[in-house]
Design an enzyme around this catalytic site. Structure first.
Site, short mmCIF file in Angstrom:
data_model
loop_
_atom_site.label_atom_id
_atom_site.label_comp_id
_atom_site.label_asym_id
_atom_site.label_seq_id
_atom_site.Cartn_x
_atom_site.Cartn_y
_atom_site.Cartn_z
N ASP A 207 0.73 -1.29 0.13
CA ASP A 207 0.11 0.11 -0.08
C ASP A 207 0.79 1.45 0.11
O ASP A 207 0.23 2.34 -0.17
CB ASP A 207 -1.12 0.02 1.20
N SER A 231 -7.03 5.16 -0.17
CA SER A 231 -7.45 4.02 -0.71
C SER A 231 -8.71 3.79 -0.60
O SER A 231 -9.49 3.80 0.31
CB SER A 231 -6.65 2.93 0.00
N GLN A 281 -5.60 -1.98 -6.88
CA GLN A 281 -6.26 -1.13 -5.78
C GLN A 281 -6.81 0.16 -6.63
O GLN A 281 -6.36 0.87 -7.72
CB GLN A 281 -5.11 -0.23 -5.10
#
Length: 289
Positions: A207, A231, A281
């Site tokens: 991430d 996110s 993502q």
């Protein structure tokens, strides 16, 4: 092992407060919200604690629902959806202040033989040992800023080395804009031979740079561009065993962005070129007026 990595491993050692209920905490830092990779990693630890040791996680699908509050613990509730002969499925919900901040589904699989192929090939990039640490590159970019130098001097759990431009470099030089990012990373310590730990640490690191790949395409950078980002969801597939204390190349690209959202995807390769992890993502990238 530096203090930052020791702290991370301690954060991943969740407290079990009831059957299928675990409690995690955040680092003692002045941050506005919990890092998404931390929540994903802790949720995966919680799920793994309820699964037989002969099964390895092969995929996870997660949604970031609300910003995490770093000042209070996070409670992880694990739901045992299925325990089959080959696959085990868990649903994990992270809760703070009585509300869900994050939800994840994770699937585990016993090792089996099967057909094999790998169509993707690792990009040709310089060896990690020949590249400077990201902190050194940031020093050169930001100049003599005492506050920044203090921040960059802090130990980090992950050794990251970029084989492509940083967002701040593309912000200063439009010719460096690109929708691709290549980053070598590893945890610089001899870690235990626990397959779940190495998967969890890859989830934590996954991430860090994916959203930056979206920014890089537009010459934007955190702290320099008037934007807000977060996110939205995160999916990972774990293809082969690997070690997070050995160099992994995280090859990332952003195929699309529009409507205050952007998509990024990445592949993690071992130094020998084996594809071991795939990541996708979606993130919110909202220009501020």
């Amino acid at each position: 092992m530096n203090e930052a990595l020791k702290e991370l491993l301690d954060l991943l050692d969740l407290e079990q407060i009831e059957l299928d209920i675990f409690r995690g905490r955040s680092p003692e830092e002045r941050i506005q919200r919990v890092f998404g990779g931390q929540v994903a990693a802790q949720a995966l630890v919680a799920a793994g604690r309820t699964v037989p040791k002969d099964r390895n996680v092969h995929s996870l699908h997660a949604y970031f629902i609300r910003p995490g509050d770093p000042s209070v613990p996070i409670v992880y509730n694990v739901e045992r959806l299925r325990d089959g002969r080959s696959f085990t499925t868990r649903r994990i919900q992270a809760v703070q202040h009585g509300k869900a901040i994050f939800t994840m589904s994770a699937s585990f699989h016993i090792p089996e033989e099967g057909v094999e192929h790998q169509a993707l090939r690792m990009p040709e990039v310089p060896d990690p040992e020949t590249l400077p640490a990201v902190q050194d590159r940031m020093y050169e970019l930001m100049g003599d800023n005492p506050a920044l130098r203090d921040m960059l001097a802090r130990p980090r759990p992950v050794d990251a080395r970029y084989a492509s431009p940083l967002t701040w470099e593309a912000f200063q030089n439009p010719e460096l804009r690109s929708a691709n990012t290549n980053v070598w990373f590893r945890y610089d310590a001899d870690l235990p031979d626990d397959p779940l730990l190495h998967v969890v640490l890859a989830a934590y690191a996954s991430d860090f740079t994916l959203v930056d790949t979206i920014l890089l395409a537009h010459g934007m950078a955190w702290g320099a561009s008037n934007i807000m980002g977060a996110s939205l969801d995160h999916a990972m597939w774990f293809h082969r065993p690997f070690r997070a204390d050995e160099w992994l190349l995280y090859a990332q690209e952003s195929p699309w962005s529009a409507g205050a959202r952007g998509l990024a995807r990445g592949e993690m390769y071992t130094a020998s070129g084996e594809l071991v992890v795939s990541v996708v993502q979606e993130a919110m990238i909202r220009p501020l007026k």
